[in-house]
Design a protein around this motif. Structure first.
Motif, mmCIF file in Angstrom:
data_model
loop_
_atom_site.group_PDB
_atom_site.id
_atom_site.type_symbol
_atom_site.label_atom_id
_atom_site.label_comp_id
_atom_site.label_asym_id
_atom_site.label_seq_id
_atom_site.Cartn_x
_atom_site.Cartn_y
_atom_site.Cartn_z
ATOM 1 N N PHE A 147 -9.645 -79.684 -9.196
ATOM 2 C CA PHE A 147 -8.820 -80.183 -8.095
ATOM 3 C C PHE A 147 -7.481 -79.456 -8.027
ATOM 4 N N LEU A 148 -6.795 -79.321 -9.161
ATOM 5 C CA LEU A 148 -5.485 -78.659 -9.158
ATOM 6 C C LEU A 148 -5.616 -77.163 -8.865
ATOM 7 N N GLY A 149 -6.707 -76.549 -9.335
ATOM 8 C CA GLY A 149 -6.897 -75.134 -9.032
ATOM 9 C C GLY A 149 -7.112 -74.883 -7.553
ATOM 10 N N LEU A 150 -7.970 -75.678 -6.926
ATOM 11 C CA LEU A 150 -8.187 -75.530 -5.485
ATOM 12 C C LEU A 150 -6.936 -75.893 -4.689
ATOM 13 N N LEU A 151 -6.191 -76.888 -5.162
ATOM 14 C CA LEU A 151 -4.955 -77.260 -4.475
ATOM 15 C C LEU A 151 -3.911 -76.147 -4.564
#
Length: 259
Positions: free
Chosen positions: A129-133
């Motif tokens: 999630f944080l990588g895609l965000l």
């Protein structure tokens, strides 16, 4: 009918190839272009199209091909310049990856990846999630357009077959150090919170050995990870911008005019 000399065609084709190699190297390593879902053919086509548009810009100040190093050396240097420029952006985003890995491991959401080291296995729900965000915020900040602008300007100030003098071992190690420091600062709140939680679990285990702390701990650790993420979301855009400041400063220094 306009006469076209073979030397002009050879020089133009060689120039087109060298420009596309530098662009392709960046597209292969920069996270905003190096998606797994983006096929290599698409990246090669994009590099060729942009390089074709940049040929007249570079050809005006191009020295004779005979005065340049051999062809294989030119291709190797141009590919290395492109790969390094995209890799620097990837190093800047490792600060976010470090935060995501800490939260995933501490919360137990990457329990399978901890037991089985598989490169194809996802790093955890929070990490994904944080990588895609971070990549989505980089697109909203027009990081990909800034990188394309720097690459286009680099052909005017950095001759073909020339390695940037600003990209030495000291500057690269300093960039890695800055990314690690920022990632550690971002991950410290999560480390402290889970350290206190694990210490509380250890005290409860001594007080009440009958309690199944393994199941109770997972039920609490996972919501805590989402609470930390919710607290980080309002300032996450600033965090991504801060993480990319040092890489782009070094890229601009490398693509600047040689003194």
């Amino acid at each position: 009918m306009l006469p076209i000399s073979p030397d002009w065609m050879t020089q133009t084709a060689t120039l087109w190839m060298l420009i596309s190699v530098r662009l392709l190297g960046c597209f292969m390593t920069m996270p905003l272009f190096a998606f797994r879902s983006a096929p290599m053919r698409l990246r090669v086509l994009l590099a060729l199209v942009i390089a074709f548009a940049l040929v007249p810009l570079v050809q005006s100040d191009l020295p004779p091909i005979d005065s340049m190093p051999p062809g294989y050396a030119l291709v190797f240097v141009e590919l290395a310049v492109g790969l390094t420029s995209g890799w620097m952006v990837r190093i800047g985003l490792t600060a976010v990856d470090m935060l995501a890995d800490v939260l995933s491991q501490q919360s137990g959401l990457s329990f399978a990846a901890t037991l089985q080291q598989d490169a194809n296995l996802a790093s955890g729900l929070v990490g994904e999630f944080l990588g895609l965000l971070a990549i989505a915020l980089a697109f909203t900040l027009n990081i990909h357009l800034v990188m394309l602008e720097l690459l286009a300007q680099s052909f005017k100030v950095l001759p073909l077959g020339t390695w940037p003098t600003a990209w030495n071992w000291g500057s690269v190690l300093g960039l890695v150090q800055d990314a690690f420091t920022l990632g550690l600062v971002l991950a410290l709140p999560g480390i402290v919170i889970y350290f206190l939680f694990n210490m509380t679990q250890a005290i409860l285990a001594r007080i009440s050995p009958q309690m199944n702390l393994f199941s109770v701990g997972f039920a609490i650790m996972i919501p805590v990870a989402f609470v930390v993420v919710v607290l980080l979301l309002p300032s996450f855009a600033d965090l991504v911008q801060t993480a990319l400041e040092s890489p782009f400063e070094l890229i601009r220094a490398g693509f600047g005019p040689r003194l």
